[in-house]
Design a protein around this motif. Structure first.
Motif, PDB file in Angstrom:
ATOM      1  N   ASP A 233     -67.746   5.661 -11.322  1.00 41.43           N
ATOM      2  CA  ASP A 233     -66.872   6.649 -11.926  1.00 41.43           C
ATOM      3  C   ASP A 233     -67.091   7.936 -11.155  1.00 41.43           C
ATOM      4  OD1 ASP A 233     -65.408   8.370 -13.432  1.00 41.43           O
ATOM      5  OD2 ASP A 233     -66.515   8.045 -15.297  1.00 41.43           O
ATOM      6  N   ALA A 234     -66.153   8.261 -10.271  1.00 38.94           N
ATOM      7  CA  ALA A 234     -66.307   9.413  -9.387  1.00 38.94           C
ATOM      8  C   ALA A 234     -66.435  10.705 -10.171  1.00 38.94           C
ATOM      9  CB  ALA A 234     -65.118   9.489  -8.422  1.00 38.94           C
ATOM     10  N   THR A 235     -65.675  10.859 -11.250  1.00 37.09           N
ATOM     11  CA  THR A 235     -65.731  12.094 -12.025  1.00 37.09           C
ATOM     12  C   THR A 235     -67.094  12.270 -12.686  1.00 37.09           C
ATOM     13  OG1 THR A 235     -63.347  11.914 -12.414  1.00 37.09           O
ATOM     14  CG2 THR A 235     -64.564  13.434 -13.820  1.00 37.09           C
ATOM     15  N   ALA A 236     -67.657  11.195 -13.228  1.00 31.75           N
ATOM     16  CA  ALA A 236     -68.986  11.280 -13.856  1.00 31.75           C
ATOM     17  C   ALA A 236     -70.048  11.613 -12.817  1.00 31.75           C
ATOM     18  CB  ALA A 236     -69.321   9.970 -14.562  1.00 31.75           C
ATOM     19  N   ALA A 237     -69.985  10.976 -11.641  1.00 33.60           N
ATOM     20  CA  ALA A 237     -70.960  11.245 -10.580  1.00 33.60           C
ATOM     21  C   ALA A 237     -70.854  12.698 -10.114  1.00 33.60           C
ATOM     22  CB  ALA A 237     -70.750  10.289  -9.413  1.00 33.60           C
ATOM     23  N   ALA A 238     -69.628  13.196  -9.960  1.00 39.38           N
ATOM     24  CA  ALA A 238     -69.431  14.580  -9.525  1.00 39.38           C
ATOM     25  C   ALA A 238     -69.904  15.563 -10.590  1.00 39.38           C
ATOM     26  CB  ALA A 238     -67.957  14.825  -9.197  1.00 39.38           C
ATOM     27  N   THR A 239     -69.657  15.258 -11.847  1.00 41.31           N
ATOM     28  CA  THR A 239     -70.110  16.125 -12.934  1.00 41.31           C
ATOM     29  C   THR A 239     -71.625  16.230 -12.946  1.00 41.31           C
ATOM     30  OG1 THR A 239     -68.158  15.560 -14.254  1.00 41.31           O
ATOM     31  CG2 THR A 239     -70.049  16.488 -15.435  1.00 41.31           C
ATOM     32  N   ASN A 240     -72.317  15.108 -12.780  1.00 39.96           N
ATOM     33  CA  ASN A 240     -73.787  15.123 -12.717  1.00 39.96           C
ATOM     34  C   ASN A 240     -74.277  15.947 -11.535  1.00 39.96           C
ATOM     35  OD1 ASN A 240     -74.058  13.560 -14.999  1.00 39.96           O
ATOM     36  ND2 ASN A 240     -74.147  11.645 -13.856  1.00 39.96           N
ATOM     37  N   TYR A 241     -73.599  15.826 -10.411  1.00 39.68           N
ATOM     38  CA  TYR A 241     -73.968  16.577  -9.215  1.00 39.68           C
ATOM     39  C   TYR A 241     -73.848  18.080  -9.468  1.00 39.68           C
ATOM     40  CZ  TYR A 241     -73.430  18.662  -4.604  1.00 39.68           C
ATOM     41  OH  TYR A 241     -73.550  19.470  -3.514  1.00 39.68           O
ATOM     42  N   TYR A 242     -72.733  18.510 -10.038  1.00 45.11           N
ATOM     43  CA  TYR A 242     -72.502  19.937 -10.248  1.00 45.11           C
ATOM     44  C   TYR A 242     -73.314  20.516 -11.405  1.00 45.11           C
ATOM     45  CZ  TYR A 242     -68.996  20.351  -6.648  1.00 45.11           C
ATOM     46  OH  TYR A 242     -68.366  20.394  -5.434  1.00 45.11           O
ATOM     47  N   LYS A 243     -73.875  19.667 -12.257  1.00 39.20           N
ATOM     48  CA  LYS A 243     -74.753  20.151 -13.331  1.00 39.20           C
ATOM     49  C   LYS A 243     -76.105  20.580 -12.789  1.00 39.20           C
ATOM     50  CE  LYS A 243     -72.989  17.726 -17.377  1.00 39.20           C
ATOM     51  NZ  LYS A 243     -73.286  16.690 -18.385  1.00 39.20           N
TER      52      LYS A 243
ATOM     53  N   ALA B 296     -67.494  23.475 -13.000  1.00 40.54           N
ATOM     54  CA  ALA B 296     -68.859  23.590 -12.475  1.00 40.54           C
ATOM     55  C   ALA B 296     -69.570  24.773 -13.113  1.00 40.54           C
ATOM     56  CB  ALA B 296     -68.820  23.746 -10.963  1.00 40.54           C
ATOM     57  N   GLU B 297     -70.892  24.811 -12.937  1.00 41.24           N
ATOM     58  CA  GLU B 297     -71.708  25.895 -13.474  1.00 41.24           C
ATOM     59  C   GLU B 297     -71.276  27.256 -12.929  1.00 41.24           C
ATOM     60  OE1 GLU B 297     -74.247  25.625 -15.792  1.00 41.24           O
ATOM     61  OE2 GLU B 297     -73.649  23.523 -15.981  1.00 41.24           O
ATOM     62  N   ASP B 298     -70.730  27.285 -11.704  1.00 42.35           N
ATOM     63  CA  ASP B 298     -70.297  28.552 -11.110  1.00 42.35           C
ATOM     64  C   ASP B 298     -68.967  29.035 -11.685  1.00 42.35           C
ATOM     65  OD1 ASP B 298     -68.378  26.919  -9.935  1.00 42.35           O
ATOM     66  OD2 ASP B 298     -69.086  27.199  -7.890  1.00 42.35           O
ATOM     67  N   GLY B 299     -68.416  28.275 -12.638  1.00 48.46           N
ATOM     68  CA  GLY B 299     -67.159  28.655 -13.278  1.00 48.46           C
ATOM     69  C   GLY B 299     -65.931  28.134 -12.551  1.00 48.46           C
ATOM     70  N   GLY B 300     -66.123  27.505 -11.410  1.00 47.73           N
ATOM     71  CA  GLY B 300     -64.992  26.981 -10.659  1.00 47.73           C
ATOM     72  C   GLY B 300     -64.495  25.657 -11.212  1.00 47.73           C
TER      73      GLY B 300
ATOM     74  N   GLU C  98     -69.673   8.089  -2.875  1.00 47.27           N
ATOM     75  CA  GLU C  98     -69.650   8.263  -4.324  1.00 47.27           C
ATOM     76  C   GLU C  98     -68.428   9.047  -4.788  1.00 47.27           C
ATOM     77  OE1 GLU C  98     -73.254   9.266  -6.491  1.00 47.27           O
ATOM     78  OE2 GLU C  98     -74.358   8.990  -4.629  1.00 47.27           O
ATOM     79  N   PHE C  99     -68.203  10.233  -4.192  1.00 47.03           N
ATOM     80  CA  PHE C  99     -67.080  11.069  -4.594  1.00 47.03           C
ATOM     81  C   PHE C  99     -66.856  12.166  -3.569  1.00 47.03           C
ATOM     82  CE2 PHE C  99     -70.808  13.126  -6.436  1.00 47.03           C
ATOM     83  CZ  PHE C  99     -70.624  14.451  -6.062  1.00 47.03           C
ATOM     84  N   ALA C 100     -65.716  12.826  -3.686  1.00 50.42           N
ATOM     85  CA  ALA C 100     -65.437  14.041  -2.935  1.00 50.42           C
ATOM     86  C   ALA C 100     -64.869  15.041  -3.933  1.00 50.42           C
ATOM     87  CB  ALA C 100     -64.434  13.784  -1.820  1.00 50.42           C
TER      88      ALA C 100
ATOM     89  N   THR D  68     -66.378  18.710  -0.456  1.00 48.12           N
ATOM     90  CA  THR D  68     -67.747  18.238  -0.624  1.00 48.12           C
ATOM     91  C   THR D  68     -67.696  16.723  -0.730  1.00 48.12           C
ATOM     92  OG1 THR D  68     -68.407  20.258  -1.761  1.00 48.12           O
ATOM     93  CG2 THR D  68     -69.823  18.331  -2.052  1.00 48.12           C
ATOM     94  N   LEU D  69     -68.404  16.024   0.160  1.00 52.76           N
ATOM     95  CA  LEU D  69     -68.454  14.555   0.156  1.00 52.76           C
ATOM     96  C   LEU D  69     -69.869  14.125  -0.192  1.00 52.76           C
ATOM     97  CD1 LEU D  69     -66.031  15.315   2.080  1.00 52.76           C
ATOM     98  CD2 LEU D  69     -66.437  13.128   3.155  1.00 52.76           C
ATOM     99  N   LYS D  70     -70.001  13.160  -1.081  1.00 54.68           N
ATOM    100  CA  LYS D  70     -71.321  12.682  -1.506  1.00 54.68           C
ATOM    101  C   LYS D  70     -71.425  11.187  -1.284  1.00 54.68           C
ATOM    102  CE  LYS D  70     -75.341  13.128  -3.616  1.00 54.68           C
ATOM    103  NZ  LYS D  70     -76.031  12.012  -3.015  1.00 54.68           N
TER     104      LYS D  70
END
Length: 166
Positions: free
Chosen positions: A44-54, A85-89, A125-127, A139-141
């Motif tokens: 799940d790309a969105t879940a992986a990206a959310t964990n990354y940005y947390k 994201a935490e930065d508000g973006g 994983e995601f971009a 951002t590519l992971k």
């Protein structure tokens, strides 16, 4: 002794395998495949990206590498999802088939020397890319790798750059 024709079962297995390869090449995603007790689930790309940005930004150091000058490519398809994201973006999240091939090529061609680049794209994983107006970086992971940031010009940069984050 009785003779058994094994051609039909082997042909069925071969054709099923070929169908899965064709579906995979064309980017048709499967949520879950199960066969003979083994299963494979699509990330799940969105879940992986959310964990990354947390993760705190200090856990994501960056290294930049220069590439040639050009505009940031637009996404190849609509994003899989969005996240705050935490930065508000607000960021759009993309799966591999939704990322422009030039972004992936730029990342792999200019992969920072302090890290071993992926051997293939199976660990993707995601971009992500920030939404809104502007020349936002990609951002590519990849699994087990630092995230790679590919930016294209702007802020007096000579051209696209590739950088790493954890």
């Amino acid at each position: 002794m009785e003779s058994t024709d094994v051609t039909t079962p082997f042909l069925s297995i071969f054709l099923t395998g070929m169908a899965l390869v064709v579906f995979g090449i064309n980017g048709i995603g499967f949520a879950k495949i199960t066969a003979a007790g083994f299963s494979a689930e699509a990330l799940d790309a969105t879940a992986a990206a959310t964990n990354y940005y947390k993760a705190p930004s200090e856990d994501r150091p960056q290294t930049e590498v220069k590439v040639e000058e050009k505009e940031s490519p637009d996404p190849a398809d609509v994003p899989t999802g969005y996240l705050e994201a935490e930065d508000g973006g607000k960021y759009a999240v993309f799966r591999l088939n939704e990322v422009p091939s030039s972004v992936i090529a730029d990342a792999l061609t200019s992969w920072p020397k302090d890290d071993i680049k992926p051997e293939d794209l199976s660990g993707f994983e995601f971009a992500t890319r920030k939404t809104g107006k502007g020349n936002h970086p990609w951002t590519l992971k990849f699994k087990g790798k630092k995230a790679v940031i590919v930016s294209y010009g702007g802020f007096a940069k000579a051209g696209p750059t590739v950088s790493h984050t954890e």
